[in-house]
Design a protein around this motif. Structure first.
Motif, short mmCIF file in Angstrom:
data_model
loop_
_atom_site.label_atom_id
_atom_site.label_comp_id
_atom_site.label_asym_id
_atom_site.label_seq_id
_atom_site.Cartn_x
_atom_site.Cartn_y
_atom_site.Cartn_z
N THR A 227 0.87 -1.17 0.00
CA THR A 227 0.00 0.00 0.00
C THR A 227 0.91 1.22 0.00
N TRP A 228 0.63 2.16 -0.90
CA TRP A 228 1.48 3.33 -0.90
C TRP A 228 0.69 4.61 -1.10
N ASP A 229 1.27 5.65 -0.52
CA ASP A 229 0.75 7.01 -0.61
C ASP A 229 1.81 7.80 -1.37
N ALA A 230 1.54 8.09 -2.62
CA ALA A 230 2.52 8.76 -3.47
C ALA A 230 2.68 10.22 -3.04
N PRO A 231 3.79 10.84 -3.45
CA PRO A 231 3.98 12.26 -3.11
C PRO A 231 2.85 13.12 -3.68
N ASP A 232 2.43 14.10 -2.94
CA ASP A 232 1.33 14.95 -3.37
C ASP A 232 1.84 16.11 -4.23
N VAL A 233 2.47 15.75 -5.31
CA VAL A 233 2.92 16.74 -6.31
C VAL A 233 2.57 16.19 -7.67
N ALA A 234 2.19 17.06 -8.57
CA ALA A 234 1.76 16.62 -9.90
C ALA A 234 2.90 15.99 -10.69
N LEU A 235 4.12 16.53 -10.54
CA LEU A 235 5.26 16.02 -11.31
C LEU A 235 6.43 15.72 -10.38
N PRO A 236 6.40 14.57 -9.70
CA PRO A 236 7.57 14.22 -8.89
C PRO A 236 8.75 13.95 -9.80
N LEU A 237 9.94 13.96 -9.24
CA LEU A 237 11.15 13.72 -10.03
C LEU A 237 11.09 12.32 -10.64
#
Length: 195
Positions: A170-180
């Motif tokens: 289960t993952w919670d991705a970074p809350d940015v539209a364009l992560p690196l």
């Protein structure tokens, strides 16, 4: 004349002592065949991943994605079933840099189909084991997944076990539209040890 009587008496006594060739009604004779056998030891762990890359892009939160299946076959007690990460943080990395999202894992025990996985305390076999990144860092002890059932086959199931157990993420991705951008990797190693 007395000499001949003495020889006859001596012959009669010798024949009388050595001629008992019949068994008496209460005689007992025994013989034994020693039997021994062996039940071969099975202690096997096969791990197979589910094909497909993980989508770790921004705002992409995922719950309980099947990452792999642990197939176990054993007929002696398990002392431990440890999972460890290949990274010092327990997280996916790209060139030594941690992915900025949060990932947790679960080993899915089930009382009917996966008795091997579970807590070693209250709850026992068939319980879900939650695993955080800090639990599985490469320099640490790792997370033990085996249940009380796996540690005491004779007292719990009276046989060995062969079963499949699910491993999910289960993952919670970074809350940015364009992560690196980049490819983030981790190798999870499962080690099963007998008692």
């Amino acid at each position: 004349m007395s000499f001949k009587k003495l020889v006859a008496l001596a012959t009669f006594m010798i024949v009388g002592v050595t001629s008992n060739v019949f068994a008496a009604p209460t005689d007992v004779v025994q013989g034994q065949i020693n039997l021994s056998g062996n039940v071969p030891v099975f202690f096997e762990l096969w791990v197979r991943g589910v094909p497909g890359d993980l989508d770790l892009s921004g705002f992409n939160d995922v719950n309980d994605r099947l990452l792999g299946i642990l197939h176990v076959k054993y007929n002696q007690d398990i002392a431990s079933l440890i999972v460890k990460s290949s990274t010092a943080s327990g997280k996916l990395q790209n060139a030594g840099v941690d992915w900025t999202g949060v990932m947790t894992y679960e080993a899915m025990g089930d009382a009917a189909t996966c008795k091997t996985i579970g807590t070693t305390t209250a709850g026992g076999a068939g319980t879900v084991v939650s695993i955080a990144a800090a639990d599985i860092v490469s320099g640490g002890a790792g997370k033990d997944l085996h249940s009380v059932t796996a540690a005491d086959l004779a007292g719990t199931v009276s046989s060995g076990l062969e079963e499949d157990c699910s491993f999910t993420g289960t993952w919670d991705a970074p809350d940015v539209a364009l992560p690196l951008a980049g490819v983030y990797k981790d190798v999870l190693t499962f080690t099963m040890t007998s008692e």
